[in-house]
Design an enzyme around this catalytic site. Structure first.
Site, mmCIF file in Angstrom:
data_model
loop_
_atom_site.group_PDB
_atom_site.id
_atom_site.type_symbol
_atom_site.label_atom_id
_atom_site.label_comp_id
_atom_site.label_asym_id
_atom_site.label_seq_id
_atom_site.Cartn_x
_atom_site.Cartn_y
_atom_site.Cartn_z
ATOM 1 N N GLU A 148 0.883 -1.172 0.000
ATOM 2 C CA GLU A 148 0.000 0.000 0.000
ATOM 3 C C GLU A 148 0.916 1.215 0.000
ATOM 4 O O GLU A 148 1.444 1.603 1.046
ATOM 5 C CB GLU A 148 -0.870 0.026 1.266
ATOM 6 C CG GLU A 148 -1.768 -1.181 1.446
ATOM 7 C CD GLU A 148 -2.973 -1.159 0.527
ATOM 8 O OE1 GLU A 148 -3.111 -0.219 -0.271
ATOM 9 O OE2 GLU A 148 -3.774 -2.105 0.603
ATOM 10 N N CYS A 182 -2.396 9.034 2.436
ATOM 11 C CA CYS A 182 -2.142 8.501 1.088
ATOM 12 C C CYS A 182 -3.335 8.750 0.183
ATOM 13 O O CYS A 182 -3.179 9.001 -1.001
ATOM 14 C CB CYS A 182 -1.838 7.013 1.165
ATOM 15 S SG CYS A 182 -3.084 6.092 2.056
HETATM 16 P P1 NAP Z 1 8.302 5.399 4.583
HETATM 17 O O1 NAP Z 1 9.455 6.267 4.781
HETATM 18 O O2 NAP Z 1 8.308 4.448 3.452
HETATM 19 O O3 NAP Z 1 8.097 4.605 5.950
HETATM 20 C C1 NAP Z 1 7.116 3.610 6.074
HETATM 21 C C2 NAP Z 1 7.704 2.438 6.820
HETATM 22 O O4 NAP Z 1 8.668 1.796 5.997
HETATM 23 C C3 NAP Z 1 8.438 2.820 8.093
HETATM 24 O O5 NAP Z 1 8.236 1.816 9.050
HETATM 25 C C4 NAP Z 1 9.889 2.861 7.645
HETATM 26 O O6 NAP Z 1 10.789 2.676 8.693
HETATM 27 C C5 NAP Z 1 9.908 1.705 6.696
HETATM 28 N N1 NAP Z 1 10.958 1.735 5.694
HETATM 29 C C6 NAP Z 1 11.419 2.812 5.017
HETATM 30 N N2 NAP Z 1 12.355 2.409 4.142
HETATM 31 C C7 NAP Z 1 12.487 1.072 4.272
HETATM 32 C C8 NAP Z 1 13.309 0.088 3.649
HETATM 33 N N3 NAP Z 1 14.161 0.398 2.688
HETATM 34 N N4 NAP Z 1 13.187 -1.194 4.050
HETATM 35 C C9 NAP Z 1 12.305 -1.527 4.997
HETATM 36 N N5 NAP Z 1 11.513 -0.652 5.630
HETATM 37 C C10 NAP Z 1 11.602 0.638 5.262
HETATM 38 O O7 NAP Z 1 6.956 6.217 4.426
HETATM 39 P P2 NAP Z 1 6.436 7.386 5.381
HETATM 40 O O8 NAP Z 1 7.141 8.621 4.993
HETATM 41 O O9 NAP Z 1 6.459 6.973 6.776
HETATM 42 O O10 NAP Z 1 4.900 7.432 4.928
HETATM 43 C C11 NAP Z 1 4.463 8.220 3.894
HETATM 44 C C12 NAP Z 1 4.207 7.418 2.649
HETATM 45 O O11 NAP Z 1 3.331 6.328 2.937
HETATM 46 C C13 NAP Z 1 3.482 8.241 1.624
HETATM 47 O O12 NAP Z 1 4.003 7.976 0.351
HETATM 48 C C14 NAP Z 1 2.047 7.759 1.742
HETATM 49 O O13 NAP Z 1 1.265 7.985 0.614
HETATM 50 C C15 NAP Z 1 2.260 6.320 2.016
HETATM 51 N N6 NAP Z 1 1.062 5.728 2.602
HETATM 52 C C16 NAP Z 1 0.349 4.832 1.883
HETATM 53 C C17 NAP Z 1 -0.821 4.304 2.390
HETATM 54 C C18 NAP Z 1 -1.654 3.325 1.615
HETATM 55 O O14 NAP Z 1 -2.518 2.694 2.206
HETATM 56 N N7 NAP Z 1 -1.452 3.164 0.327
HETATM 57 C C19 NAP Z 1 -1.238 4.692 3.665
HETATM 58 C C20 NAP Z 1 -0.484 5.606 4.368
HETATM 59 C C21 NAP Z 1 0.683 6.116 3.830
HETATM 60 P P3 NAP Z 1 11.593 3.935 9.338
HETATM 61 O O15 NAP Z 1 10.559 4.844 9.907
HETATM 62 O O16 NAP Z 1 12.439 3.289 10.367
HETATM 63 O O17 NAP Z 1 12.358 4.555 8.224
#
Ligand code: NAP
Length: 458
Positions: free
Chosen positions: A232, A266
């Protein structure tokens, strides 16, 4: 990223945590595997009783956990309480419905396949790692955890590093409700520690809610290990307004759709695509309402918009906006971050956006709206679909033919007509293209992490 609670309204570090050691991760994976061997054999009624107990606890503790959520990621206290309530409702939904969703499905004509009886049986697959974002720190997790646990799987949570107290609360909630210790465990680990967990044979599958890089990384490791994933990811949802729309209502909903959760959703509407006949009027109504929102301390009643959750998040917005302005975009309202502590960013609307601008293609994760003027429905669809994402979408029209075309031709996991995209336990939720794949919620969501076993009886 350090694992720490940092209040985005002040910048103050509230609490820091050491990541788990390799030995502690090993203990938790062993506990998950041991628990799965017995948990999978419990009845739906047994699991449902525990899930309802957890929902009752969460309801009773709604205000306290809302304070934690607001302190860690800045959403308003009212919306944090609403999120906790939504989680409890989602837990009860799956407590009530899981047995029906996962009941054996007999095949209508078994003789066509040479059987006296044939059916599909849904069985749990094991420990599922959930890599989750901070923006809905309880709901994102619960929409995975409630169906996963009700299906007989066990959950491992790697939450975002800026919401560790929410992550610990969730583990504690399930424990206090009576779930066995290995049914749902929080792993306070960095993103860099995720790979070894994914490669562990005791982990069966993974789900990611977050950015594209996080999804790419987890999916490629799981691809290498042949493990199921649900992704997601981001979105840049269109919000189309046609001449027949109720403009007052569309503008009011547009403001909520863009600014909910401090603009960090999102499925927030991010690109507003307006028919030229109503462009000026809609833009006036929309920007007046945006400018009237109260930005400030998210703990205070009456605040509409709190801070952006992280300092980097605000920098990202400022850079997207500066790039657009440098290339000729017009700022209709907002646009300047206030001085002082906290990572506040005002509700901002931008017109005259062109494909040369980053803002045209990238996701703006904050209260920053782009407006497009279009001559007709075909042009509206073309702009709406000119994105690499495909999560939610919104279109406003009372014309049945136009409704049908939007429903059919918007490239997205969901189309909401005359309303705003939202997640509901009853409806499947997910995206296409770079917004990811697989679905959460509804019957489809609970089946994603099941072995959909074919049983053939001669
Ligand atoms: P993010 O940086 O990707 O973080 C999300 C999760 O992924 C965190 O637990 C993060 O850990 C982890 N993570 C990041 N890089 C990783 C890697 N290379 N390997 C494994 N885990 C990793 O995203 P965010 O900034 O928190 O959230 C915003 C994004 O999420 C936006 O793009 C939003 O649209 C999307 N989102 C999508 C949905 C949906 O249902 N489609 C819902 C909500 C949000 P750390 O915090 O330790 O880096």
């Amino acid at each position: 990223m350090a694992i720490a609670s940092v209040n985005p309204a002040t910048g103050a570090v509230l609490k820091s945590f050491d990541p788990l050691s390799a030995e502690e991760i090993e203990r938790r994976l062993a506990r998950a595997a041991a628990t799965f061997s017995t948990w999978r054999r419990t009845t739906f009624a047994e699991r449902a009783a525990l899930m309802r107990a957890a929902a009752d606890l969460l309801d009773a503790e709604r205000r306290d956990i809302a304070v934690t959520m607001t302190s860690e990621m800045g959403k308003t206290l009212a919306s944090a309480q609403a999120e906790a309530a939504k989680c409890a409702a989602g837990m009860r939904f799956y407590a009530d419905r899981a047995a029906g969703f996962l009941a054996d499905e007999p095949i209508a004509e078994p003789s066509d396949v040479g059987a006296s009886r044939a059916l599909v049986r849904y069985q749990p697959i094991g420990a599922v790692l959930a890599v989750m974002p901070w923006n809905f720190p309880l709901w994102q997790v619960m929409r995975f955890a409630a169906p996963a646990l009700m299906a007989g799987n066990v959950g491992l949570l790697k939450h975002a590093s800026n919401v560790p107290q929410c992550a610990l609360y969730l583990e504690d909630l399930f424990l206090r409700a009576g779930f066995p210790a290995g049914a749902f465990q929080t792993l306070l680990i960095s993103a860099g520690q995720v790979e070894s967990v994914l490669r562990d044979p005791r982990v069966a599958a993974a789900t990611v809610t977050g950015s594209e890089p996080a999804g790419q990384s987890v999916a490629s490791i799981c691809g290498d290990e042949i493990k199921k994933t649900v992704l997601e990811l981001g979105g840049s949802d269109p919000f189309v307004v046609m001449p027949s729309a109720d403009l007052e209502r569309a503008a009011a909903v547009a403001v909520t759709a863009r600014c909910q959760n401090n603009g960090q959703s999102c499925i927030a509407a991010k690109r507003f695509i307006i028919h030229e006949d109503v462009y000026d009027e809609f833009t006036r109504l929309f920007t007046e309402r945006l400018a009237a929102l109260t930005v400030g301390d998210p703990m205070v009643e009456g605040t509409d918009i709190g801070p952006i959750a992280t300092e980097q998040g605000r920098v990202d917005l400022e850079e997207l906006l500066a790039d657009a302005v440098a290339k000729g975009a017009t700022v209709l309202c907002g646009g300047t971050s206030p001085d002082g502590p906290g990572w506040f960013f005002p509700p901002t609307a931008v017109a005259d956006v062109t494909p040369a601008m980053r803002l045209h293609l990238e996701e703006a994760f904050g209260p920053l709206a782009t407006l497009y003027r279009v001559p007709d429905l075909d042009a509206a669809l073309a702009v709406a679909n000119a994105t690499s994402f495909g999560l939610g979408s919104n279109a406003w029209t009372t014309d049945p033919d136009e409704q049908e075309r939007f429903a059919d031709e918007l490239v997205a996991g969901a189309v909401f007509l005359n309303g705003m995209t939202a997640s509901h336990p009853q409806l499947p939720f997910g995206g296409v293209r770079r917004s990811g794949y697989g679905r959460e919620l509804s019957a489809i969501g609970i089946r994603e992490f099941c072995n959909q076993k074919t049983i053939w009886v001669g």
